[in-house]
Every structure is written in structure tokens, then in C-alpha cells.
Design a protein around this motif. Structure first.
Motif, PDB file in Angstrom:
ATOM      1  N   ILE A  68      40.414  27.600  33.070  1.00  0.00           N
ATOM      2  CA  ILE A  68      40.862  27.414  34.455  1.00  0.00           C
ATOM      3  C   ILE A  68      41.698  28.612  34.905  1.00  0.00           C
ATOM      4  CG2 ILE A  68      42.320  26.030  35.979  1.00  0.00           C
ATOM      5  CD1 ILE A  68      41.450  23.576  34.475  1.00  0.00           C
ATOM      6  N   PHE A  69      42.641  29.030  34.071  1.00  0.00           N
ATOM      7  CA  PHE A  69      43.425  30.211  34.429  1.00  0.00           C
ATOM      8  C   PHE A  69      42.537  31.458  34.483  1.00  0.00           C
ATOM      9  CE2 PHE A  69      47.342  27.828  33.441  1.00  0.00           C
ATOM     10  CZ  PHE A  69      48.159  28.284  34.460  1.00  0.00           C
ATOM     11  N   GLY A  70      41.494  31.492  33.627  1.00  0.00           N
ATOM     12  CA  GLY A  70      40.564  32.620  33.666  1.00  0.00           C
ATOM     13  C   GLY A  70      39.804  32.702  34.973  1.00  0.00           C
ATOM     14  N   ALA A  71      39.622  31.553  35.627  1.00  0.00           N
ATOM     15  CA  ALA A  71      38.912  31.538  36.903  1.00  0.00           C
ATOM     16  C   ALA A  71      39.673  32.282  37.993  1.00  0.00           C
ATOM     17  CB  ALA A  71      38.653  30.096  37.338  1.00  0.00           C
ATOM     18  N   PHE A 147      32.508  23.983  34.142  1.00  0.00           N
ATOM     19  CA  PHE A 147      33.688  23.659  34.949  1.00  0.00           C
ATOM     20  C   PHE A 147      34.418  24.940  35.353  1.00  0.00           C
ATOM     21  CE2 PHE A 147      38.108  22.211  35.559  1.00  0.00           C
ATOM     22  CZ  PHE A 147      37.888  21.201  36.482  1.00  0.00           C
ATOM     23  N   ALA A 148      34.498  25.901  34.433  1.00  0.00           N
ATOM     24  CA  ALA A 148      35.135  27.184  34.748  1.00  0.00           C
ATOM     25  C   ALA A 148      34.377  27.902  35.858  1.00  0.00           C
ATOM     26  CB  ALA A 148      35.200  28.059  33.500  1.00  0.00           C
ATOM     27  N   TYR A 149      33.051  27.812  35.826  1.00  0.00           N
ATOM     28  CA  TYR A 149      32.237  28.458  36.863  1.00  0.00           C
ATOM     29  C   TYR A 149      32.519  27.840  38.234  1.00  0.00           C
ATOM     30  CZ  TYR A 149      28.086  30.177  39.320  1.00  0.00           C
ATOM     31  OH  TYR A 149      27.234  30.765  40.225  1.00  0.00           O
ATOM     32  N   ALA A 150      32.626  26.518  38.273  1.00  0.00           N
ATOM     33  CA  ALA A 150      32.935  25.846  39.537  1.00  0.00           C
ATOM     34  C   ALA A 150      34.316  26.250  40.040  1.00  0.00           C
ATOM     35  CB  ALA A 150      32.851  24.333  39.359  1.00  0.00           C
ATOM     36  N   MET A 151      35.281  26.346  39.120  1.00  0.00           N
ATOM     37  CA  MET A 151      36.630  26.762  39.503  1.00  0.00           C
ATOM     38  C   MET A 151      36.642  28.210  39.993  1.00  0.00           C
ATOM     39  SD  MET A 151      38.802  24.283  39.281  1.00  0.00           S
ATOM     40  CE  MET A 151      40.330  25.234  39.343  1.00  0.00           C
ATOM     41  N   SER A 152      35.757  29.051  39.456  1.00  0.00           N
ATOM     42  CA  SER A 152      35.672  30.441  39.907  1.00  0.00           C
ATOM     43  C   SER A 152      35.296  30.516  41.379  1.00  0.00           C
ATOM     44  CB  SER A 152      34.645  31.210  39.073  1.00  0.00           C
ATOM     45  OG  SER A 152      35.083  31.401  37.751  1.00  0.00           O
ATOM     46  N   ALA A 171      49.743  31.921  44.350  1.00  0.00           N
ATOM     47  CA  ALA A 171      49.208  30.665  44.880  1.00  0.00           C
ATOM     48  C   ALA A 171      48.444  29.900  43.807  1.00  0.00           C
ATOM     49  CB  ALA A 171      48.303  30.948  46.078  1.00  0.00           C
ATOM     50  N   SER A 172      47.668  30.606  43.002  1.00  0.00           N
ATOM     51  CA  SER A 172      46.889  29.951  41.945  1.00  0.00           C
ATOM     52  C   SER A 172      47.802  29.334  40.900  1.00  0.00           C
ATOM     53  CB  SER A 172      45.953  30.968  41.280  1.00  0.00           C
ATOM     54  OG  SER A 172      45.078  31.543  42.217  1.00  0.00           O
ATOM     55  N   PHE A 173      48.864  30.060  40.542  1.00  0.00           N
ATOM     56  CA  PHE A 173      49.785  29.568  39.521  1.00  0.00           C
ATOM     57  C   PHE A 173      50.476  28.292  39.988  1.00  0.00           C
ATOM     58  CE2 PHE A 173      53.906  29.388  37.382  1.00  0.00           C
ATOM     59  CZ  PHE A 173      53.526  29.562  36.052  1.00  0.00           C
ATOM     60  N   ILE A 174      50.875  28.265  41.254  1.00  0.00           N
ATOM     61  CA  ILE A 174      51.582  27.094  41.797  1.00  0.00           C
ATOM     62  C   ILE A 174      50.698  25.845  41.736  1.00  0.00           C
ATOM     63  CG2 ILE A 174      52.503  26.094  43.924  1.00  0.00           C
ATOM     64  CD1 ILE A 174      53.533  28.896  44.638  1.00  0.00           C
ATOM     65  N   VAL A 175      49.393  26.019  41.943  1.00  0.00           N
ATOM     66  CA  VAL A 175      48.473  24.872  41.942  1.00  0.00           C
ATOM     67  C   VAL A 175      47.992  24.545  40.535  1.00  0.00           C
ATOM     68  CG1 VAL A 175      46.246  24.035  42.754  1.00  0.00           C
ATOM     69  CG2 VAL A 175      47.713  25.338  44.295  1.00  0.00           C
ATOM     70  N   ILE A 176      47.573  25.557  39.791  1.00  0.00           N
ATOM     71  CA  ILE A 176      46.916  25.328  38.498  1.00  0.00           C
ATOM     72  C   ILE A 176      47.902  24.893  37.421  1.00  0.00           C
ATOM     73  CG2 ILE A 176      45.667  26.465  36.622  1.00  0.00           C
ATOM     74  CD1 ILE A 176      44.198  28.084  38.693  1.00  0.00           C
ATOM     75  N   PHE A 177      49.116  25.434  37.444  1.00  0.00           N
ATOM     76  CA  PHE A 177      50.077  25.104  36.382  1.00  0.00           C
ATOM     77  C   PHE A 177      50.367  23.601  36.321  1.00  0.00           C
ATOM     78  CE2 PHE A 177      54.206  25.047  34.225  1.00  0.00           C
ATOM     79  CZ  PHE A 177      53.931  25.873  33.140  1.00  0.00           C
ATOM     80  N   PRO A 178      50.773  22.949  37.425  1.00  0.00           N
ATOM     81  CA  PRO A 178      50.978  21.491  37.343  1.00  0.00           C
ATOM     82  C   PRO A 178      49.678  20.733  37.105  1.00  0.00           C
ATOM     83  CG  PRO A 178      51.224  22.253  39.601  1.00  0.00           C
ATOM     84  CD  PRO A 178      51.150  23.475  38.752  1.00  0.00           C
TER      85      PRO A 178
END
Length: 263
Positions: A68-71, A147-152, A171-178
């Protein structure tokens, strides 16, 4: 056929960029290795999951968090190309417009494959084992990459909307981390407070993690799965989210990219 050909060329261009700037790959793989080692040896000594080794319980969650973070690389790379004027060069080429976004997401699948391989080797070193069949293990890896592809594609929409790599990262960190922590990624969610437990049970990240654990054979017979539909049918719930994300984000990302060409 033209879009496939053009997308393959763009994907090759992005993979060559990783080869020429190895720092991108080094730091994207060091982070998951660090997480595996920290959770396995630091937090693992304090966290016990009845009926299964914590290292085996952990790996599925680390896999999901990493892909997910890789996306986010998709979003930051597109924003960087916009900022540096690379998109203006693409505009002058006789190529399918959607090929830029399709090629970018395809290249990131290749990067994720390499990252997952490195993580798997690290997991095997610290004691993780696969207790299922080859087919089930392959299905687990395929589901993670899908799933990673969809997140990309979701991150592509963010990158083409924000257009600044630094803002995309924040912005990604704020959403993906929680999103990755309010889930069953690192600990069972049955001891969460009621509100957080409900969020975790319906969180698609929990479903992907549960599906990977089941397919790898890393589930605990002592810890029952929550009696909610997403965790009782984690593979199907994950596929529903994949289809939903692609159905919404693919046309949206292509449309936003086309607007950048006429702006």
C-alpha cells in the motif's frame, strides 16, 4: 493494441528510471525490512498471538502495509513528471494519452514484485514459514499485487490532482498510516475499543491481511475470526474493493491526465 504498445514503452521508461536511480528502490525495500525486524524482535517479544508464532502472524500485515505504501510511488512520480514538464514532452508525441498513466501503474507492479520477493526472503530468515500449498501461496501473492495495483490507480488520481510530490507524500501518509494500523495487520482486532474494532473489521486492509494469512496458512486455530462478512469472506471482499477502486479511479485518472494536457 496501440494503447498496450504505448503503455509498455512508458512502463519500460519508468523501470529504467528505477535502474538509473537505485536510491528509489533501496529506500523502498529498506523500510519493509526494518518493519519486519523491528516488529519481529522488538514488539514480537511483548505481543503474543495464541496458537501461532507472532512472526508468522505478522508477515501478512507487513506485506499489505508495504504494497500500500509502495502504491504512493505512482502518485509522487506522476506529480514529479508534471512538475518537471515531462508531461509536456509526452503531449508532443504520437501516443495514446492514457498510456502514460497505464504505463506508470504497470511499472509499479514490477517494483512491488521485487519488494515482495525481498520481504519474503527477510521473513524466511526471521522465522516466517508458509504452511499451505504452492497454489494457495501464489494466490496470496497475486491478491496482494492486485490490491496494490488498484491502490496505485487511487494514488494516480491523487498525484494528478495535487501535482506536487511533497503534498502527495504528506496527504498519502495521513490517509494510509491510520488505514493500515486500524486493522488486524499487527495485532488481532478483537481487543480494540468498539468503534475501532468495527472500523477494523470493515477495513479492506483487514480483509487483504486476513486473506493472505489464510492463504499462507498462518492463521491461529485458537483465535476465532470475527463474525462479520468481510473477514468471513476476505478474498471476495478484497476483490470487491479492487473492482470498485479500478472502476472509479481508472477513468478518473485518465480524465485528469487528459485535462493536464489541455490546461
Amino acid at each position: 493494441m496501440r494503447i498496450l504498445h504505448d503503455s509498455a514503452i512508458v512502463a519500460k521508461r519508468n523501470l529504467i528510471k528505477v535502474k538509473r536511480v537505485p536510491d528509489l528502490l533501496v529506500f523502498s525495500t529498506l523500510s519493509p525490512i526494518m518493519f519486519v525486524l523491528l516488529f519481529a524482535y522488538v514488539f514480537g517479544s511483548a505481543i503474543a498471538v495464541p496458537g501461532v508464532s507472532y512472526k508468522e502472524f505478522l508477515m501478512a500485515g507487513i506485506f499489505v502495509q508495504t504494497v500500500i505504501f509502495g502504491a504512493t510511488i505512482t502518485g509522487t512520480s506522476l506529480a514529479e513528471d508534471l512538475q518537471k514538464g515531462v508531461m509536456d514532452r509526452f503531449r508532443s508525441l504520437p501516443m495514446a494519452r492514457s498510456a502514460v498513466v497505464v504505463g506508470r501503474t504497470a511499472a509499479d507492479v514490477g517494483t512491488n514484485v521485487l519488494t515482495v520477493v525481498i520481504m519474503s526472503l527477510t521473513g524466511l530468515i526471521v522465522g516466517w514459514r508458509i504452511h499451505s500449498s504452492v497454489f494457495e501461496a501464489a494466490a496470496a501473492y497475486a491478491l496482494l499485487l492486485l490490491f496494490a495495483y488498484a491502490m496505485s490507480w487511487l494514488m494516480a488520481v491523487v498525484g494528478l490532482t495535487v501535482k506536487t510530490p511533497e503534498v502527495v507524500n504528506n496527504a498519502s501518509f495521513i490517509v494510509i498510516f491510520p488505514l493500515t494500523f486500524i486493522a488486524n495487520t499487527f495485532v488481532p482486532s478483537d481487543n480494540f475499543p468498539t468503534v475501532l474494532r468495527t472500523l477494523a473489521e470493515w477495513n479492506p486492509v483487514s480483509a487483504v491481511t486476513q486473506a493472505a494469512r489464510e492463504l499462507f496458512g498462518n492463521t491461529s486455530p485458537v483465535v476465532p475470526v470475527a463474525d462479520v462478512w468481510p473477514l468471513q469472506h476476505p478474498v471476495l471482499y478484497t476483490l470487491v474493493w479492487v473492482v470498485l477502486l479500478l472502476a472509479v479511479c481508472v477513468p478518473l485518472a485518465v480524465r485528469k491526465y487528459e485535462r493536464t494536457l489541455v490546461a
